[in-house]
Design a protein around this motif. Structure first.
Motif, PDB file in Angstrom:
ATOM      1  N   GLN A 175      -9.951  -0.774   8.185  1.00  0.00           N
ATOM      2  CA  GLN A 175      -9.147  -1.862   6.993  1.00  0.00           C
ATOM      3  C   GLN A 175     -10.293  -2.750   6.798  1.00  0.00           C
ATOM      4  O   GLN A 175     -10.434  -3.169   5.473  1.00  0.00           O
ATOM      5  CB  GLN A 175      -7.825  -2.125   7.219  1.00  0.00           C
ATOM      6  CG  GLN A 175      -7.178  -3.144   6.358  1.00  0.00           C
ATOM      7  CD  GLN A 175      -6.904  -2.391   5.180  1.00  0.00           C
ATOM      8  OE1 GLN A 175      -7.075  -1.265   4.751  1.00  0.00           O
ATOM      9  NE2 GLN A 175      -6.261  -2.954   4.131  1.00  0.00           N
ATOM     10  N   SER A 222      -2.678  -8.612  -4.542  1.00  0.00           N
ATOM     11  CA  SER A 222      -2.020  -7.692  -5.342  1.00  0.00           C
ATOM     12  C   SER A 222      -1.983  -8.103  -6.652  1.00  0.00           C
ATOM     13  O   SER A 222      -2.023  -7.472  -7.613  1.00  0.00           O
ATOM     14  CB  SER A 222      -0.543  -7.225  -4.421  1.00  0.00           C
ATOM     15  OG  SER A 222       0.122  -6.677  -5.486  1.00  0.00           O
ATOM     16  N   LEU A 246      -9.343 -11.593   4.552  1.00  0.00           N
ATOM     17  CA  LEU A 246      -8.673 -10.450   5.029  1.00  0.00           C
ATOM     18  C   LEU A 246      -9.289  -9.674   5.913  1.00  0.00           C
ATOM     19  O   LEU A 246      -9.003  -9.116   6.892  1.00  0.00           O
ATOM     20  CB  LEU A 246      -8.065  -9.670   3.783  1.00  0.00           C
ATOM     21  CG  LEU A 246      -6.788 -10.505   3.079  1.00  0.00           C
ATOM     22  CD1 LEU A 246      -6.520  -9.893   1.880  1.00  0.00           C
ATOM     23  CD2 LEU A 246      -5.654 -10.320   4.120  1.00  0.00           C
ATOM     24  N   ARG A 301     -12.115  -3.848   3.079  1.00  0.00           N
ATOM     25  CA  ARG A 301     -12.015  -5.079   2.307  1.00  0.00           C
ATOM     26  C   ARG A 301     -13.499  -5.604   2.047  1.00  0.00           C
ATOM     27  O   ARG A 301     -13.511  -6.117   0.878  1.00  0.00           O
ATOM     28  CB  ARG A 301     -11.218  -6.037   3.429  1.00  0.00           C
ATOM     29  CG  ARG A 301     -10.027  -5.779   3.866  1.00  0.00           C
ATOM     30  CD  ARG A 301      -8.901  -6.057   3.177  1.00  0.00           C
ATOM     31  NE  ARG A 301      -7.758  -6.361   3.846  1.00  0.00           N
ATOM     32  CZ  ARG A 301      -6.439  -6.299   3.563  1.00  0.00           C
ATOM     33  NH1 ARG A 301      -6.237  -6.546   2.239  1.00  0.00           N
ATOM     34  NH2 ARG A 301      -5.470  -6.261   4.198  1.00  0.00           N
ATOM     35  N   ARG A 350      -2.517 -13.186   6.537  1.00  0.00           N
ATOM     36  CA  ARG A 350      -2.592 -11.540   6.061  1.00  0.00           C
ATOM     37  C   ARG A 350      -1.531 -11.548   4.873  1.00  0.00           C
ATOM     38  O   ARG A 350      -1.660 -10.999   3.978  1.00  0.00           O
ATOM     39  CB  ARG A 350      -2.606 -10.734   7.204  1.00  0.00           C
ATOM     40  CG  ARG A 350      -2.981  -9.166   6.580  1.00  0.00           C
ATOM     41  CD  ARG A 350      -2.541  -8.146   7.674  1.00  0.00           C
ATOM     42  NE  ARG A 350      -3.702  -8.084   8.540  1.00  0.00           N
ATOM     43  CZ  ARG A 350      -3.437  -8.524   9.849  1.00  0.00           C
ATOM     44  NH1 ARG A 350      -2.249  -8.693  10.391  1.00  0.00           N
ATOM     45  NH2 ARG A 350      -4.268  -8.404  10.681  1.00  0.00           N
ATOM     46  N   GLU A 351      -0.241 -11.704   5.456  1.00  0.00           N
ATOM     47  CA  GLU A 351       0.968 -11.293   4.396  1.00  0.00           C
ATOM     48  C   GLU A 351       0.651 -12.359   3.102  1.00  0.00           C
ATOM     49  O   GLU A 351       1.025 -11.617   2.072  1.00  0.00           O
ATOM     50  CB  GLU A 351       2.088 -11.703   5.150  1.00  0.00           C
ATOM     51  CG  GLU A 351       3.426 -11.465   4.194  1.00  0.00           C
ATOM     52  CD  GLU A 351       4.800 -12.059   5.093  1.00  0.00           C
ATOM     53  OE1 GLU A 351       5.503 -12.342   4.168  1.00  0.00           O
ATOM     54  OE2 GLU A 351       4.723 -12.436   6.334  1.00  0.00           O
ATOM     55  N   ASP A 377      -8.577  -8.664   9.573  1.00  0.00           N
ATOM     56  CA  ASP A 377      -8.315  -7.013  10.011  1.00  0.00           C
ATOM     57  C   ASP A 377      -9.351  -6.823  11.192  1.00  0.00           C
ATOM     58  O   ASP A 377      -9.157  -6.243  12.223  1.00  0.00           O
ATOM     59  CB  ASP A 377      -8.680  -6.238   9.012  1.00  0.00           C
ATOM     60  CG  ASP A 377      -7.590  -6.304   7.976  1.00  0.00           C
ATOM     61  OD1 ASP A 377      -6.106  -6.421   8.527  1.00  0.00           O
ATOM     62  OD2 ASP A 377      -7.805  -6.005   6.788  1.00  0.00           O
ATOM     63  N   ASP A 407      -2.544 -10.829   1.120  1.00  0.00           N
ATOM     64  CA  ASP A 407      -2.221  -9.474   0.544  1.00  0.00           C
ATOM     65  C   ASP A 407      -1.606  -9.800  -0.676  1.00  0.00           C
ATOM     66  O   ASP A 407      -1.755  -8.810  -1.579  1.00  0.00           O
ATOM     67  CB  ASP A 407      -1.369  -8.732   1.750  1.00  0.00           C
ATOM     68  CG  ASP A 407      -2.691  -7.767   2.457  1.00  0.00           C
ATOM     69  OD1 ASP A 407      -3.658  -7.278   1.731  1.00  0.00           O
ATOM     70  OD2 ASP A 407      -2.277  -7.571   3.395  1.00  0.00           O
TER      71      ASP A 407
END
Length: 218
Positions: free
Chosen positions: A69, A37, A57, A73, A29-30, A61, A33
């Motif tokens: 969330q 971005s 993602l 997505r 996820r990190e 979630d 994400d």
């Protein structure tokens, strides 16, 4: 600068998808994400990569219980798909399937059916009969059928789903276990206790072998 941003986002996404495949969801996820971005910052990003990241993602979630969330997505992915047409059918099917699963978990069968219908139209356009993505559609449709107590129809879907997944991934795969478990619930709905027990037992054996007895899915 453009190529450095693109290269970084692609690297983050590739590593994130690999972490996801290994079941390392927090780290995945990190990374995804961060990739997302970077993709949002540049209008020249590859929409296909963005769709893949949003889909993954969303599932992470959803499995973590963060349904709101996850929905954001999946819905963002569908908006991107509409704006970036033509987009591979595979991405659209995966995003619709995600929303079907969320609707199943939250009891919104009417919306789930709309997305099942949308997925069916996409699958018939360009997904082979033995493609695992068709199995995913059959599985999601079976969730809705089960909630409507249409267990026999759900079982027919799941038997086809199971055959495709076993052919594609082998007899021991988490997606095979999910189909087995779902078959068990439908057999239970029909009062066929022993058949249900057999499916549940086999699903548990696969998950314990692949994921370990302490995994959240076991």
């Amino acid at each position: 600068e453009f190529f450095s941003v693109v290269g970084q986002s692609e690297a983050e996404a590739a590593i994130g998808q690999a972490r996801y495949g290994l079941g390392q969801y927090a780290r995945a996820r990190e990374l995804l994400d961060r990739a997302l971005s970077l993709e949002r910052q540049d209008p020249r990003h590859d929409p296909n990569e963005m769709l893949g990241n949003l889909s993954t993602l969303g599932w992470i979630d959803g499995w973590s219980g963060n349904f709101d969330q996850a929905r954001r997505r999946f819905e963002e992915g569908l908006r991107v798909a509409e704006q970036a047409a033509p987009v591979p059918i595979r991405h659209q099917v995966a995003l619709h399937a995600g929303i079907v699963w969320l609707c199943f978990r939250t009891g919104n069968l009417e919306e789930a059916q709309r997305h099942v219908d949308a997925t069916a139209r996409l699958v018939e356009k360009g997904i082979a009969a033995d493609d695992p993505l068709r199995a995913d559609h059959l599985f999601m449709e079976a969730l809705v059928l089960r909630e409507r107590d249409e267990h026999e129809a759900a079982i027919r879907n799941l038997e086809r789903c199971l055959a495709i997944r076993q052919q594609s991934f082998g007899a021991e795969h988490t997606s095979v276990a999910w189909a087995m478990e779902s078959l068990g619930w439908n057999e239970l709905g029909l009062g066929r206790i022993e058949r249900a027990r057999q499916h549940f037992r086999r699903a548990l054996e696969i998950d314990e072998k692949l994921l370990g007895p302490l995994h959240q899915w076991v």
